[in-house]
Design a protein around this motif. Sequence first.
Motif, PDB file in Angstrom:
ATOM      1  N   THR A 122      -9.027   5.632  -2.239  1.00 39.34           N
ATOM      2  CA  THR A 122      -8.717   4.746  -1.111  1.00 39.34           C
ATOM      3  C   THR A 122      -7.261   4.860  -0.669  1.00 39.34           C
ATOM      4  OG1 THR A 122      -8.220   2.937  -2.638  1.00 39.34           O
ATOM      5  CG2 THR A 122     -10.495   3.082  -1.799  1.00 39.34           C
ATOM      6  N   LEU A 123      -6.589   5.941  -0.996  1.00 32.33           N
ATOM      7  CA  LEU A 123      -5.167   6.085  -0.710  1.00 32.33           C
ATOM      8  C   LEU A 123      -4.806   5.906   0.766  1.00 32.33           C
ATOM      9  CD1 LEU A 123      -2.416   6.538  -1.971  1.00 32.33           C
ATOM     10  CD2 LEU A 123      -2.782   9.004  -1.712  1.00 32.33           C
ATOM     11  N   PRO A 124      -5.537   6.499   1.716  1.00 33.49           N
ATOM     12  CA  PRO A 124      -5.143   6.272   3.126  1.00 33.49           C
ATOM     13  C   PRO A 124      -5.142   4.784   3.506  1.00 33.49           C
ATOM     14  CG  PRO A 124      -6.649   8.127   2.985  1.00 33.49           C
ATOM     15  CD  PRO A 124      -6.634   7.476   1.622  1.00 33.49           C
ATOM     16  N   GLU A 125      -6.125   4.038   3.051  1.00 31.83           N
ATOM     17  CA  GLU A 125      -6.185   2.606   3.371  1.00 31.83           C
ATOM     18  C   GLU A 125      -5.044   1.851   2.695  1.00 31.83           C
ATOM     19  OE1 GLU A 125      -8.857   4.326   2.117  1.00 31.83           O
ATOM     20  OE2 GLU A 125     -10.044   4.492   3.941  1.00 31.83           O
ATOM     21  N   LEU A 126      -4.745   2.211   1.446  1.00 27.39           N
ATOM     22  CA  LEU A 126      -3.642   1.577   0.729  1.00 27.39           C
ATOM     23  C   LEU A 126      -2.329   1.799   1.470  1.00 27.39           C
ATOM     24  CD1 LEU A 126      -2.280   0.263  -1.794  1.00 27.39           C
ATOM     25  CD2 LEU A 126      -2.150   2.584  -2.739  1.00 27.39           C
ATOM     26  N   VAL A 127      -2.076   3.021   1.893  1.00 30.50           N
ATOM     27  CA  VAL A 127      -0.826   3.342   2.568  1.00 30.50           C
ATOM     28  C   VAL A 127      -0.740   2.633   3.916  1.00 30.50           C
ATOM     29  CG1 VAL A 127       0.559   5.202   3.579  1.00 30.50           C
ATOM     30  CG2 VAL A 127      -0.533   5.505   1.341  1.00 30.50           C
ATOM     31  N   ARG A 128      -1.817   2.605   4.663  1.00 31.51           N
ATOM     32  CA  ARG A 128      -1.815   1.883   5.946  1.00 31.51           C
ATOM     33  C   ARG A 128      -1.397   0.427   5.759  1.00 31.51           C
ATOM     34  NH1 ARG A 128      -6.727   4.520   7.718  1.00 31.51           N
ATOM     35  NH2 ARG A 128      -6.110   6.116   9.199  1.00 31.51           N
ATOM     36  N   ALA A 129      -1.925  -0.193   4.698  1.00 30.38           N
ATOM     37  CA  ALA A 129      -1.594  -1.598   4.432  1.00 30.38           C
ATOM     38  C   ALA A 129      -0.133  -1.780   4.047  1.00 30.38           C
ATOM     39  CB  ALA A 129      -2.506  -2.142   3.330  1.00 30.38           C
ATOM     40  N   LEU A 130       0.528  -0.735   3.564  1.00 29.90           N
ATOM     41  CA  LEU A 130       1.927  -0.832   3.127  1.00 29.90           C
ATOM     42  C   LEU A 130       2.933  -0.458   4.208  1.00 29.90           C
ATOM     43  CD1 LEU A 130       1.563   0.805  -0.405  1.00 29.90           C
ATOM     44  CD2 LEU A 130       1.949  -1.623   0.098  1.00 29.90           C
ATOM     45  N   LEU A 131       2.487   0.116   5.316  1.00 29.65           N
ATOM     46  CA  LEU A 131       3.418   0.602   6.327  1.00 29.65           C
ATOM     47  C   LEU A 131       4.313  -0.495   6.885  1.00 29.65           C
ATOM     48  CD1 LEU A 131       1.302   3.243   8.266  1.00 29.65           C
ATOM     49  CD2 LEU A 131       3.105   3.636   6.571  1.00 29.65           C
ATOM     50  N   ASP A 132       3.785  -1.705   7.016  1.00 29.25           N
ATOM     51  CA  ASP A 132       4.587  -2.817   7.534  1.00 29.25           C
ATOM     52  C   ASP A 132       5.202  -3.647   6.423  1.00 29.25           C
ATOM     53  OD1 ASP A 132       4.147  -2.192  10.219  1.00 29.25           O
ATOM     54  OD2 ASP A 132       2.238  -3.262  10.243  1.00 29.25           O
ATOM     55  N   GLY A 133       5.123  -3.161   5.183  1.00 24.49           N
ATOM     56  CA  GLY A 133       5.694  -3.875   4.049  1.00 24.49           C
ATOM     57  C   GLY A 133       4.615  -4.360   3.102  1.00 24.49           C
ATOM     58  N   TRP A 134       5.025  -4.652   1.900  1.00 22.37           N
ATOM     59  CA  TRP A 134       4.113  -5.099   0.847  1.00 22.37           C
ATOM     60  C   TRP A 134       3.853  -6.588   0.987  1.00 22.37           C
ATOM     61  CZ3 TRP A 134       5.794  -6.878  -4.504  1.00 22.37           C
ATOM     62  CH2 TRP A 134       4.698  -6.999  -5.357  1.00 22.37           C
ATOM     63  N   ASP A 135       2.605  -7.003   0.835  1.00 19.15           N
ATOM     64  CA  ASP A 135       2.248  -8.419   0.976  1.00 19.15           C
ATOM     65  C   ASP A 135       2.369  -9.196  -0.335  1.00 19.15           C
ATOM     66  OD1 ASP A 135       0.035  -7.701  -0.538  1.00 19.15           O
ATOM     67  OD2 ASP A 135      -1.429  -8.058   1.063  1.00 19.15           O
ATOM     68  N   GLY A 136       2.815  -8.563  -1.396  1.00 18.51           N
ATOM     69  CA  GLY A 136       3.027  -9.254  -2.664  1.00 18.51           C
ATOM     70  C   GLY A 136       1.838  -9.250  -3.600  1.00 18.51           C
ATOM     71  N   THR A 137       0.695  -8.715  -3.158  1.00 16.52           N
ATOM     72  CA  THR A 137      -0.483  -8.668  -4.023  1.00 16.52           C
ATOM     73  C   THR A 137      -0.530  -7.331  -4.758  1.00 16.52           C
ATOM     74  OG1 THR A 137      -1.930  -7.771  -2.304  1.00 16.52           O
ATOM     75  CG2 THR A 137      -1.773 -10.194  -2.478  1.00 16.52           C
ATOM     76  N   THR A 138      -1.206  -7.342  -5.907  1.00 15.08           N
ATOM     77  CA  THR A 138      -1.372  -6.115  -6.696  1.00 15.08           C
ATOM     78  C   THR A 138      -2.851  -5.959  -7.019  1.00 15.08           C
ATOM     79  OG1 THR A 138       0.819  -6.471  -7.656  1.00 15.08           O
ATOM     80  CG2 THR A 138      -0.604  -4.848  -8.733  1.00 15.08           C
ATOM     81  N   PRO A 139      -3.618  -5.379  -6.103  1.00 18.91           N
ATOM     82  CA  PRO A 139      -5.034  -5.170  -6.399  1.00 18.91           C
ATOM     83  C   PRO A 139      -5.216  -4.176  -7.541  1.00 18.91           C
ATOM     84  CG  PRO A 139      -4.438  -4.111  -4.318  1.00 18.91           C
ATOM     85  CD  PRO A 139      -3.228  -4.855  -4.792  1.00 18.91           C
ATOM     86  N   HIS A 140      -6.368  -4.275  -8.204  1.00 20.57           N
ATOM     87  CA  HIS A 140      -6.715  -3.329  -9.261  1.00 20.57           C
ATOM     88  C   HIS A 140      -7.875  -2.471  -8.785  1.00 20.57           C
ATOM     89  CE1 HIS A 140      -7.155  -1.539 -13.176  1.00 20.57           C
ATOM     90  NE2 HIS A 140      -8.452  -1.762 -13.100  1.00 20.57           N
ATOM     91  N   LEU A 141      -7.754  -1.185  -8.979  1.00 20.41           N
ATOM     92  CA  LEU A 141      -8.791  -0.224  -8.610  1.00 20.41           C
ATOM     93  C   LEU A 141      -9.342   0.376  -9.882  1.00 20.41           C
ATOM     94  CD1 LEU A 141     -10.256   1.370  -6.384  1.00 20.41           C
ATOM     95  CD2 LEU A 141      -8.318   2.944  -6.371  1.00 20.41           C
ATOM     96  N   ASP A 142     -10.641   0.238 -10.080  1.00 20.76           N
ATOM     97  CA  ASP A 142     -11.282   0.794 -11.271  1.00 20.76           C
ATOM     98  C   ASP A 142     -12.051   2.047 -10.871  1.00 20.76           C
ATOM     99  OD1 ASP A 142     -12.657   1.455 -13.552  1.00 20.76           O
ATOM    100  OD2 ASP A 142     -13.459  -0.556 -13.895  1.00 20.76           O
ATOM    101  N   GLU A 143     -11.499   3.199 -11.211  1.00 24.32           N
ATOM    102  CA  GLU A 143     -12.165   4.475 -10.972  1.00 24.32           C
ATOM    103  C   GLU A 143     -12.538   5.109 -12.301  1.00 24.32           C
ATOM    104  OE1 GLU A 143     -10.458   5.816  -6.615  1.00 24.32           O
ATOM    105  OE2 GLU A 143      -9.470   6.657  -8.368  1.00 24.32           O
ATOM    106  N   SER A 144     -12.939   4.258 -13.223  1.00 24.29           N
ATOM    107  CA  SER A 144     -13.255   4.771 -14.548  1.00 24.29           C
ATOM    108  C   SER A 144     -14.640   5.404 -14.630  1.00 24.29           C
ATOM    109  CB  SER A 144     -13.108   3.660 -15.601  1.00 24.29           C
ATOM    110  OG  SER A 144     -13.937   2.573 -15.309  1.00 24.29           O
ATOM    111  N   SER A 145     -15.408   5.294 -13.578  1.00 27.76           N
ATOM    112  CA  SER A 145     -16.717   5.959 -13.595  1.00 27.76           C
ATOM    113  C   SER A 145     -16.765   7.133 -12.632  1.00 27.76           C
ATOM    114  CB  SER A 145     -17.819   4.948 -13.223  1.00 27.76           C
ATOM    115  OG  SER A 145     -17.602   4.467 -11.900  1.00 27.76           O
ATOM    116  N   VAL A 146     -15.623   7.461 -12.022  1.00 30.01           N
ATOM    117  CA  VAL A 146     -15.567   8.523 -11.021  1.00 30.01           C
ATOM    118  C   VAL A 146     -15.625   9.910 -11.649  1.00 30.01           C
ATOM    119  CG1 VAL A 146     -14.144   9.542  -9.215  1.00 30.01           C
ATOM    120  CG2 VAL A 146     -14.355   7.075  -9.381  1.00 30.01           C
ATOM    121  N   LEU A 147     -14.945  10.088 -12.787  1.00 29.41           N
ATOM    122  CA  LEU A 147     -14.831  11.372 -13.468  1.00 29.41           C
ATOM    123  C   LEU A 147     -14.277  12.481 -12.573  1.00 29.41           C
ATOM    124  CD1 LEU A 147     -17.812  11.703 -15.942  1.00 29.41           C
ATOM    125  CD2 LEU A 147     -15.427  11.199 -16.405  1.00 29.41           C
TER     126      LEU A 147
END
Length: 189
Positions: free
Chosen positions: A160-185
């Motif tokens: 989800t990197l493109p979406e993450l970066v888009r959300a950061l372009l205007d600054g960080w909103d202070g939240t720290t979401p967790h992404l679980d890609e432990s089943s992606v392999l």
Amino acid sequence: MADALTYGLGPDWEPGEDGLPFRRAARVVVLDDDDRLLLVRGHDAGEVTRSWWFTVGGGLDAGEDVRDGATREVFEETGLVVRPADLVGPVLTRSAVFDFARVTCRQDEEFFLARVPSGHDFSHDGWTDLERDVLDEMRWWDVDELAAAVAEGTVVYPETLPELVRALLDGWDGTTPHLDESSVLGPST
């Protein structure tokens, strides 16, 4: 299980509770003055036809503070000097299980945001032997260009990197979401 060094993964990998090689890592979403994202393309040491794009960063040294590790990794991989106080976040945490060099690995990551001036020449002087073997290129991506490439099948981690970066372009909103890609392999470095 054999020591992680047996697999050529490096000293920052230790056998985890589940028996998989495990490490903690720091990653940095590096954006320049033009809102372009710096990414590295690498390939799998065990299957050279498999490649993907990812953020700058890597494993933490024993006892190393995550911000210190993040800035160390940025310098080692790019030559850019970023201070721990320059880092914003963590803007994301990620747990991943992936195959690399024919070994299934587990990694927990903290992602930070750093802004740098445009026009930097890269230095690879700090690359390890493994990085010199598996890292293929480094480039700046426009976020829309990256999103289009991902839509066409280019592999990027986290997914989800493109979406993450888009959300950061205007600054960080202070939240720290967790992404679980432990089943992606899928791969990571």
